[in-house]
Write a protein that holds these residues in place. Structure first.
Motif, mmCIF file in Angstrom:
data_model
loop_
_atom_site.group_PDB
_atom_site.id
_atom_site.type_symbol
_atom_site.label_atom_id
_atom_site.label_comp_id
_atom_site.label_asym_id
_atom_site.label_seq_id
_atom_site.Cartn_x
_atom_site.Cartn_y
_atom_site.Cartn_z
ATOM 1 N N LEU A 142 0.837 -1.200 0.000
ATOM 2 C CA LEU A 142 0.000 0.000 0.000
ATOM 3 C C LEU A 142 0.870 1.248 0.000
ATOM 4 C CD1 LEU A 142 -2.698 -1.060 2.597
ATOM 5 C CD2 LEU A 142 -3.131 -0.379 0.229
ATOM 6 N N THR A 143 0.445 2.250 -0.767
ATOM 7 C CA THR A 143 1.200 3.509 -0.797
ATOM 8 C C THR A 143 0.658 4.524 0.200
ATOM 9 O OG1 THR A 143 -0.228 4.557 -2.447
ATOM 10 C CG2 THR A 143 1.636 3.225 -3.265
ATOM 11 N N GLY A 144 -0.561 4.313 0.668
ATOM 12 C CA GLY A 144 -1.205 5.294 1.537
ATOM 13 C C GLY A 144 -2.053 6.280 0.759
ATOM 14 N N GLU A 145 -1.976 6.233 -0.569
ATOM 15 C CA GLU A 145 -2.777 7.117 -1.418
ATOM 16 C C GLU A 145 -4.146 6.497 -1.657
ATOM 17 O OE1 GLU A 145 -0.541 8.630 -5.042
ATOM 18 O OE2 GLU A 145 0.681 6.931 -4.377
ATOM 19 N N GLU A 146 -5.168 7.324 -1.569
ATOM 20 C CA GLU A 146 -6.515 6.868 -1.906
ATOM 21 C C GLU A 146 -6.854 7.338 -3.305
ATOM 22 O OE1 GLU A 146 -9.469 7.756 1.014
ATOM 23 O OE2 GLU A 146 -8.334 6.808 2.621
ATOM 24 N N VAL A 147 -7.827 6.650 -3.917
ATOM 25 C CA VAL A 147 -8.241 6.976 -5.277
ATOM 26 C C VAL A 147 -9.738 6.708 -5.393
ATOM 27 C CG1 VAL A 147 -7.694 4.650 -6.133
ATOM 28 C CG2 VAL A 147 -7.721 6.564 -7.726
ATOM 29 N N MET A 148 -10.393 7.434 -6.258
ATOM 30 C CA MET A 148 -11.794 7.167 -6.569
ATOM 31 C C MET A 148 -11.825 6.460 -7.914
ATOM 32 S SD MET A 148 -13.598 8.160 -4.019
ATOM 33 C CE MET A 148 -15.264 8.181 -4.609
ATOM 34 N N LEU A 149 -12.452 5.298 -7.956
ATOM 35 C CA LEU A 149 -12.571 4.513 -9.187
ATOM 36 C C LEU A 149 -14.048 4.434 -9.555
ATOM 37 C CD1 LEU A 149 -10.077 1.713 -8.143
ATOM 38 C CD2 LEU A 149 -9.654 3.520 -9.801
ATOM 39 N N SER A 150 -14.455 5.299 -10.485
ATOM 40 C CA SER A 150 -15.864 5.400 -10.899
ATOM 41 C C SER A 150 -16.792 5.516 -9.695
ATOM 42 C CB SER A 150 -16.254 4.212 -11.778
ATOM 43 O OG SER A 150 -15.542 4.264 -12.987
ATOM 44 N N GLY A 151 -16.438 6.416 -8.804
ATOM 45 C CA GLY A 151 -17.277 6.688 -7.641
ATOM 46 C C GLY A 151 -17.063 5.770 -6.452
ATOM 47 N N LYS A 152 -16.174 4.793 -6.582
ATOM 48 C CA LYS A 152 -15.900 3.873 -5.474
ATOM 49 C C LYS A 152 -14.535 4.203 -4.876
ATOM 50 C CE LYS A 152 -18.572 0.000 -7.281
ATOM 51 N NZ LYS A 152 -18.562 -1.416 -7.632
ATOM 52 N N ARG A 153 -14.456 4.189 -3.536
ATOM 53 C CA ARG A 153 -13.184 4.458 -2.869
ATOM 54 C C ARG A 153 -12.219 3.302 -3.106
ATOM 55 N NH1 ARG A 153 -13.620 4.963 2.917
ATOM 56 N NH2 ARG A 153 -11.459 5.622 2.780
ATOM 57 N N GLY A 154 -10.969 3.659 -3.363
ATOM 58 C CA GLY A 154 -9.942 2.662 -3.577
ATOM 59 C C GLY A 154 -8.616 3.118 -3.024
ATOM 60 N N VAL A 155 -7.626 2.250 -3.168
ATOM 61 C CA VAL A 155 -6.278 2.538 -2.684
ATOM 62 C C VAL A 155 -5.255 2.132 -3.742
ATOM 63 C CG1 VAL A 155 -6.785 2.374 -0.220
ATOM 64 C CG2 VAL A 155 -6.258 0.300 -1.502
ATOM 65 N N TRP A 156 -4.105 2.781 -3.667
ATOM 66 C CA TRP A 156 -2.997 2.477 -4.573
ATOM 67 C C TRP A 156 -2.001 1.531 -3.911
ATOM 68 C CZ3 TRP A 156 -2.551 3.250 -9.564
ATOM 69 C CH2 TRP A 156 -3.296 4.257 -10.177
ATOM 70 N N TYR A 157 -1.413 0.699 -4.743
ATOM 71 C CA TYR A 157 -0.340 -0.212 -4.359
ATOM 72 C C TYR A 157 0.844 0.029 -5.287
ATOM 73 C CZ TYR A 157 -3.791 -3.041 -1.832
ATOM 74 O OH TYR A 157 -4.753 -3.493 -0.968
ATOM 75 N N VAL A 158 2.034 -0.350 -4.835
ATOM 76 C CA VAL A 158 3.228 -0.252 -5.678
ATOM 77 C C VAL A 158 4.065 -1.514 -5.503
ATOM 78 C CG1 VAL A 158 4.657 0.962 -3.969
ATOM 79 C CG2 VAL A 158 5.101 1.269 -6.419
ATOM 80 N N ARG A 159 4.768 -1.868 -6.560
ATOM 81 C CA ARG A 159 5.659 -3.049 -6.531
ATOM 82 C C ARG A 159 6.926 -2.679 -7.283
ATOM 83 N NH1 ARG A 159 8.518 -7.435 -7.174
ATOM 84 N NH2 ARG A 159 7.651 -9.458 -6.632
ATOM 85 N N GLU A 160 8.048 -2.669 -6.574
ATOM 86 C CA GLU A 160 9.345 -2.448 -7.215
ATOM 87 C C GLU A 160 9.787 -3.747 -7.849
ATOM 88 O OE1 GLU A 160 10.647 0.535 -7.539
ATOM 89 O OE2 GLU A 160 9.117 1.421 -6.257
ATOM 90 N N LEU A 161 10.237 -3.700 -9.097
ATOM 91 C CA LEU A 161 10.629 -4.902 -9.820
ATOM 92 C C LEU A 161 12.135 -5.060 -9.959
ATOM 93 C CD1 LEU A 161 8.028 -4.622 -12.715
ATOM 94 C CD2 LEU A 161 7.870 -6.038 -10.653
ATOM 95 N N ALA A 162 12.866 -3.989 -9.909
ATOM 96 C CA ALA A 162 14.303 -4.035 -10.197
ATOM 97 C C ALA A 162 15.068 -4.965 -9.262
ATOM 98 C CB ALA A 162 14.897 -2.635 -10.136
ATOM 99 N N ALA A 163 14.706 -4.988 -8.001
ATOM 100 C CA ALA A 163 15.449 -5.795 -7.035
ATOM 101 C C ALA A 163 15.080 -7.270 -7.100
ATOM 102 C CB ALA A 163 15.212 -5.272 -5.634
ATOM 103 N N ASP A 164 13.984 -7.583 -7.795
ATOM 104 C CA ASP A 164 13.513 -8.964 -7.828
ATOM 105 C C ASP A 164 13.386 -9.428 -9.274
ATOM 106 O OD1 ASP A 164 10.518 -10.666 -6.623
ATOM 107 O OD2 ASP A 164 12.346 -11.421 -7.499
ATOM 108 N N ARG A 165 14.471 -9.818 -9.867
ATOM 109 C CA ARG A 165 14.467 -10.239 -11.268
ATOM 110 C C ARG A 165 13.801 -11.592 -11.481
ATOM 111 N NH1 ARG A 165 14.966 -5.883 -14.347
ATOM 112 N NH2 ARG A 165 16.758 -4.670 -13.762
ATOM 113 N N SER A 166 13.536 -12.321 -10.415
ATOM 114 C CA SER A 166 12.903 -13.643 -10.564
ATOM 115 C C SER A 166 11.422 -13.511 -10.867
ATOM 116 C CB SER A 166 13.065 -14.445 -9.280
ATOM 117 O OG SER A 166 12.268 -13.890 -8.244
#
Length: 168
Positions: A142-166
């Motif tokens: 979770l990033t802690g950021e909220e978002v509205m998706l077509s009127g519904k409350r949502g949240v943002w996620y992030v995934r770093e890929l560089a450190a995990d090449r598998s």
């Protein structure tokens, strides 16, 4: 095991069937595409393929073992500066089998080796427990950021890929 495939023109009939068959199921947890989506599906599919050709987006379908049925859609959109946004939806009858988790993990490999991405972001509505679970299981935080998706409350996620090449 279903196979993740890059979007092609010949996927159109199966995608349209997938979207129609699962419309009510999807509308319970993600914004509905609306009637216009189905009315103008052929033009929309062609536009997605054209956009994919620019490298700005990478669209994928999860194809059933028989090769005829679409089980899910997994899209990497708004590619810029090593980052992109992930979106996905899985057919109702395909849920609960780990298919979405495995497809997202397969996308990690494509993102790092083919699309040269280092970061993925994804948003999910608060009511979409299944997608939020897939994101958590595959290492999104979770990033802690909220978002509205077509009127519904949502949240943002992030995934770093560089450190995990598998991709796992």
């Amino acid at each position: 095991m279903p196979e993740l495939q890059r979007l092609r023109p010949d996927h159109a009939p199966a995608i349209l069937a997938f979207e129609r068959e699962n419309r009510a199921f999807f509308a319970a947890s993600v914004p509905d595409r609306g009637d216009d989506y189905f009315t103008h599906f052929a033009a929309r599919h062609a536009a997605l393929l054209a956009e994919q050709a620019t490298g700005a987006c990478h669209f994928h379908v999860l194809v059933a073992d028989d090769g005829d049925e679409i089980m899910g859609r997994f899209n990497v959109v708004d590619v810029a500066d090593g980052s992109a946004e992930l979106g996905f939806r899985l057919a109702e009858k395909a849920t609960g089998r780990g298919l979405a988790t495995e497809a997202v993990r397969d996308l990690f490999t494509l993102c790092t080796t083919t699309y040269t991405l280092t970061t993925l972001r994804a948003a999910a509505t608060l009511t979409n427990a299944a997608s939020r679970s897939v994101l958590t299981r595959t290492g999104f935080v979770l990033t802690g950021e909220e978002v509205m998706l077509s009127g519904k409350r949502g949240v943002w996620y992030v995934r770093e890929l560089a450190a995990d090449r598998s991709g796992r």
